[in-house]
Design an enzyme around this catalytic site. Structure first.
Site, PDB file in Angstrom:
ATOM      1  N   SER A 131       0.896  -1.393  -0.093  1.00 28.91           N
ATOM      2  CA  SER A 131      -0.096   0.228   0.062  1.00 28.91           C
ATOM      3  C   SER A 131       1.033   1.148  -0.090  1.00 28.91           C
ATOM      4  CB  SER A 131      -0.981  -0.043   1.429  1.00 28.91           C
ATOM      5  OG  SER A 131      -1.486   1.249   1.299  1.00 28.91           O
ATOM      6  N   TYR A 144      -1.821   0.366  10.529  1.00 35.68           N
ATOM      7  CA  TYR A 144      -1.836  -0.147   9.176  1.00 35.68           C
ATOM      8  C   TYR A 144      -0.477   0.313   8.469  1.00 35.68           C
ATOM      9  CZ  TYR A 144      -3.358  -0.907   4.444  1.00 35.68           C
ATOM     10  OH  TYR A 144      -3.920  -1.314   3.034  1.00 35.68           O
TER      11      TYR A 144
END
Ligand code: NAP
Length: 244
Positions: A131, A144
């Site tokens: 990501s 995250y």
């Protein structure tokens, strides 16, 4: 001649489902894994693939999944996501543990188990879905960010360790993609999830799937190491054009 086999984790929705379909279209026999077997079977049916239940956080489940796979040429480690958007001060252990177990340990478990079969194929490939959050920390992204930075480290270490072996390793880092990602992150709060994509034109799961398929179909001597894939409306993790 038998088709090459692609294994896609987290293939019951979003990027994983779209990637399974794109890879089937590109000539792979596809094995799909995820926890929601009903949704997985629908996707498998749509692409002529094989659905196998998989919980990447559970070693017994990973063992059963990988034991059921005889041949493997491509592994797409896509299962993952985020839960919560708290500051470090308010971070919840269980959210961080979920993100680490799913994104990082899940990628480790499935990769470790399938590496011998990828090597046996004579032309193996691992594509990890990272990501933009694994390149760029942002406030309230701590858990995250930490997990996807770890996925990035794992991808690069694997590339180094496979040097001289017939295994390619790629990390694809998407930015904003409109999937169930935000619904999961905000624990089913549809309004909060919708607000993430409001007024902007994000990537679709199919955009990422096309990239997965392109990487997977390069000739064996070509290793695409890393891709940062952003919508035109996004220039970094938190810089998003919302003028639509
Ligand atoms: P999604 O639609 O929520 O898909 C997540 C997938 O992961 C689902 O198929 C889910 O299946 C699977 N999964 C979750 N926990 C699992 C577990 N323990 N074992 C096996 N499968 C599990 O979201 P998405 O956007 O497609 O996310 C796919 C990947 O892209 C994730 O790694 C995410 O971090 C990454 N990503 C997303 C975005 C974005 O903006 N959407 C951006 C960058 C990166 P089950 O629930 O059926 O198990």
């Amino acid at each position: 001649m038998s088709k090459p086999v692609a294994v896609v984790t987290g293939a019951s929705s979003g990027i994983g489902a779209a990637s399974a379909k794109a890879l089937a279209g590109a000539g792979f026999e596809v094995v799909l894994g995820a926890r929601r077997l009903d949704r997985l079977e629908e996707v498998a049916e749509a692409c002529g693939g094989r659905a196998l239940e998989l919980d990447v956080t559970d070693q017994t489940s990973v063992d059963a999944f990988t034991d059921a796979i005889d041949r493997c040429h491509l592994l797409v480690n896509n299962a993952g996501g985020a839960v919560g958007a708290e500051t470090i001060l308010e971070a919840k252990d269980e959210d961080w543990q979920w993100m680490y177990e799913t994104n990082v340990m899940g990628t480790l478990r499935v990769t470790r188990a399938l590496l011998p079969k990828l090597l046996e194929s004579g032309d193996g490939q691992v594509i990890n879905i990272g990501s933009v959050a694994g390149r760029e920390p942002y406030a309230t992204g701590g858990g995250y960010n930490a997990a996807k930075h770890a996925v990035a480290a794992l991808s690069r270490v694997l590339r180094l360790e496979m040097f001289g072996q017939p295994i390619r390793v790629c990390e694809i880092d998407p930015g904003l993609v409109q999937t169930d990602f935000s619904l999961v992150r905000f624990r089913g709060d549809q309004d909060k999830a919708d607000a993430v994509y409001e007024g902007t034109n994000p990537l679709t799961a199919e955009d990422v799937a096309e990239t997965v398929s392109w990487v997977a179909t390069r000739p064996p001597h070509v290793n695409v190491d890393q891709i940062l894939l952003l919508a035109r409306d996004q220039t970094s993790a938190r810089v998003i054009n919302r003028s639509e």
